[in-house]
Design a protein around this motif. Structure first.
Motif, short mmCIF file in Angstrom:
data_model
loop_
_atom_site.label_atom_id
_atom_site.label_comp_id
_atom_site.label_asym_id
_atom_site.label_seq_id
_atom_site.Cartn_x
_atom_site.Cartn_y
_atom_site.Cartn_z
N VAL A 128 38.48 40.01 -31.79
CA VAL A 128 39.07 39.47 -30.55
C VAL A 128 39.14 37.95 -30.68
N ALA A 129 40.35 37.41 -30.57
CA ALA A 129 40.51 35.97 -30.76
C ALA A 129 40.35 35.21 -29.45
N GLU A 130 40.74 35.85 -28.38
CA GLU A 130 40.85 35.10 -27.12
C GLU A 130 40.59 36.06 -25.98
N PRO A 131 39.71 35.84 -25.03
CA PRO A 131 38.82 34.68 -25.00
C PRO A 131 37.71 34.83 -26.04
N ARG A 132 37.00 33.75 -26.30
CA ARG A 132 35.90 33.79 -27.27
C ARG A 132 34.76 34.60 -26.65
N LEU A 133 34.37 35.65 -27.34
CA LEU A 133 33.34 36.53 -26.80
C LEU A 133 32.27 36.84 -27.84
N VAL A 134 31.08 37.15 -27.37
CA VAL A 134 30.04 37.64 -28.27
C VAL A 134 29.36 38.84 -27.62
N HIS A 135 28.77 39.66 -28.45
CA HIS A 135 27.89 40.71 -27.96
C HIS A 135 26.47 40.21 -28.15
N ARG A 136 25.72 40.19 -27.08
CA ARG A 136 24.38 39.63 -27.17
C ARG A 136 23.35 40.66 -26.72
N THR A 137 22.21 40.67 -27.40
CA THR A 137 21.07 41.48 -26.97
C THR A 137 19.99 40.53 -26.48
N GLU A 138 19.49 40.77 -25.29
CA GLU A 138 18.50 39.87 -24.71
C GLU A 138 17.22 40.62 -24.35
N LEU A 139 16.13 39.94 -24.55
CA LEU A 139 14.83 40.45 -24.12
C LEU A 139 14.53 39.76 -22.79
N VAL A 140 14.29 40.53 -21.74
CA VAL A 140 14.09 39.90 -20.43
C VAL A 140 12.79 40.39 -19.79
N HIS A 141 12.14 39.48 -19.09
CA HIS A 141 10.89 39.84 -18.43
C HIS A 141 10.61 38.89 -17.28
N GLY A 142 9.76 39.34 -16.37
CA GLY A 142 9.25 38.46 -15.33
C GLY A 142 7.98 37.81 -15.86
N SER A 143 7.02 37.59 -14.99
CA SER A 143 5.74 37.09 -15.49
C SER A 143 5.08 38.24 -16.24
N LEU A 144 4.40 37.91 -17.31
CA LEU A 144 3.91 38.95 -18.22
C LEU A 144 2.41 39.18 -18.12
N THR A 145 2.00 40.41 -18.32
CA THR A 145 0.58 40.69 -18.54
C THR A 145 0.26 40.22 -19.95
N ALA A 146 -1.01 40.12 -20.25
CA ALA A 146 -1.43 39.64 -21.57
C ALA A 146 -0.86 40.53 -22.67
N ALA A 147 -0.91 41.84 -22.46
CA ALA A 147 -0.44 42.77 -23.48
C ALA A 147 1.05 42.57 -23.74
N ALA A 148 1.81 42.44 -22.64
CA ALA A 148 3.25 42.27 -22.79
C ALA A 148 3.57 40.94 -23.45
N ARG A 149 2.79 39.93 -23.13
CA ARG A 149 3.03 38.61 -23.72
C ARG A 149 2.82 38.68 -25.24
N ALA A 150 1.78 39.38 -25.64
CA ALA A 150 1.51 39.52 -27.07
C ALA A 150 2.65 40.28 -27.74
N PHE A 151 3.17 41.26 -27.03
CA PHE A 151 4.27 42.05 -27.56
C PHE A 151 5.48 41.17 -27.80
N VAL A 152 5.79 40.32 -26.83
CA VAL A 152 6.94 39.43 -26.97
C VAL A 152 6.74 38.50 -28.15
N ALA A 153 5.51 38.00 -28.29
CA ALA A 153 5.23 37.10 -29.41
C ALA A 153 5.41 37.84 -30.74
N ALA A 154 4.97 39.09 -30.78
CA ALA A 154 5.04 39.86 -32.02
C ALA A 154 6.48 40.18 -32.39
N TRP A 155 7.36 40.15 -31.41
CA TRP A 155 8.76 40.48 -31.66
C TRP A 155 9.37 39.57 -32.72
N GLY A 156 8.96 38.33 -32.70
CA GLY A 156 9.51 37.38 -33.66
C GLY A 156 8.88 37.54 -35.05
N HIS A 157 8.18 38.61 -35.30
CA HIS A 157 7.48 38.93 -36.55
C HIS A 157 6.34 37.96 -36.84
#
Lengths: 287, 287
Positions: B258-287
DNA sequence: CTACCTTACGAAGGACGTAATTATT
DNA sequence: AATAATTACGTCCTTCGTAAGGTAG
């Protein structure tokens, strides 16, 4: 989570006092105390610290939600009222300071409808949007800076109809002696470390500037809380700092175009469902 | 406008029956009747027509507000609970079907934390966002198509933290014999009159397509309500219609950029305030 | 006549005001 | 001591359930 309790909670947090909130809302101090206790019990968390009264972390978080919730509740009520209430022969319009530059078109539209009483008020963008959403105003005329293809960001109080009435380039206004004076154009991000004039009512507010440039910085040199365009330009000319403004506003002062990101200043007419009088007004706007 | 009444109103409107709503909500039929009467009296308008039960214009308008209001109320409650509640040793994750393609990263992050129980559920984007906002899930992994500089649009249930985990070009998938097969790229607006496959769960929903292309059209030829990627591609290959998809998903089928409009497909990780376990999980996501 | 919504009525619970109590500065 | 929030308690109002009453199909 009764909206009633939420409203009381917001008032207490804002005033920093149970008794002050009570007198503002027409309750006794005791009733307010009981309402806060009920809310805290319902949510299972302490929301306020007492003496001095100030929100806890949980309370601060709740405050972030309470405003939008109360706004949307008001919008819902107003929306239903508009659909089932009697048509009004007056039109209330709220405008942001810079959008008032469209005064000629506004006056013309008003003149074309001698039978309706037209009221105009000036307020900040979010307030204009809130007034329209809650039915305090029939129409809003607001301005702001965004990417050309994006709408102006509005607080989410339900679906509002939006119509662009003007769009023009944005420029960075600066003092005559400024090193950038004479440049053809600049990249916004390159100005992150410059000295900015913070004039949230008239120019682009700095937090928004950061979002647009996707960069930190944009620190305020001087803050101007008024809404007068001439004063703002005088401050810029005096070297108080830079300001991002629509091109047409900047006349007596040097200005540099913004090359990156691509931005426009747009003025939008926004409304919910319209009464007959307001609908006619919107139609007349196009001359 | 008690949220309680709003909830009942929504249930009655959805089920088209006072008695059904009553049994769903655990009230008697009489209580529901009284609640609706109270709401109608409060707003000064008839919200529902009886026999058969269906919303009036005013009621329909109220319904547009009720969902978001109730969602935000739930989000507020969840937010406060997270800040004051006990830390949990489990992490609940909700993903959209296409975001599940990140399964390897997901599994890796899960393995790196053997002590926490990880639950994964699949749902539509708004449902994922709603689950995260209301605390039903700790983390959401969702995908969608937007302009490169815009975030994915989420229902406004308060501030959520968002992190891009993947971004790739989008293509229009099509059948082998399609006249466009072989073209280097197309403009999205030029495809408004083409025959599209409506697969809201897996591909870009058509209403969103119209918004992205800023054009009408994009009529559905066939609607696929499932969420299986292979089935979708088989349908496209069989000529059921076009689909806008991330490039990596389209392998066995011809595709055009697709040339126009400029578009991307994006995957996002979304969260509110995190519990400790979830925070660690998010950190681990980046390997 | 029957399914289903509305109204009547009484009991239980909730909300607010007055007034007494406690706590902080 | 004075200021300000909380608790106690009585009253009024609201809300729900049971049961009777209406109404459309």
């Amino acid at each position: 989570m009764d909206p009633h309790l939420l409203r009381t909670f917001v008032a207490v947090a804002r005033l920093g006092s149970f008794s002050a909130a009570a007198s503002e809302l027409g309750y006794t101090q005791s009733a307010v105390s009981q309402q806060i206790a009920a809310l805290e019990h319902d949510l299972g968390a302490t929301l306020l610290l007492r003496r001095p009264v100030r929100p806890t972390d949980a309370g601060a978080r709740l405050l972030e939600h309470a405003g939008p919730i109360l706004l949307r509740l008001g919008a819902a009520r107003a929306d239903v009222a508009r659909l089932s209430g009697p048509p009004s022969a007056s039109v209330a319009l709220q405008v942001t300071p810079l959008a008032a530059l469209d005064a000629p078109a506004l006056a013309a539209a008003g003149r074309s409808m001698p039978r309706v009483a037209l009221t105009v008020g000036v307020a900040a963008r979010d307030e204009v949007a809130a007034a329209v959403a809650t039915g305090a105003a029939d129409l809003g005329l607001l301005d702001g800076v965004t990417a050309p293809s994006d709408p102006l960001p509005l607080p989410d109080a339900g679906p509002l109809t939006t119509r662009t009435v003007a769009e023009e380039p944005v420029v960075v206004a600066l003092a005559a002696g400024h090193p950038l004076a004479g440049r053809r154009s600049v990249r916004l991000a390159d100005l992150a470390d410059a000295r900015w004039l913070d004039a949230p009512a008239v120019a682009t507010p700095l937090p928004q500037l950061r979002a647009l440039a996707r960069a930190e910085g944009f620190r305020p040199g001087l803050t101007y809380s008024g809404s007068d365009r001439a004063t703002l330009l005088a401050l810029v000319a005096a070297g108080a700092g830079l300001a991002l403004l629509p091109a047409s506003v900047v006349a007596e002062v040097p200005a540099v175009g913004v090359a990156e990101p691509r931005l426009v200043h747009r003025t939008e007419l926004v409304h919910g469902s319209l009464t007959a009088a307001a609908r006619a007004f919107v139609a007349a706007w196009g001359h």
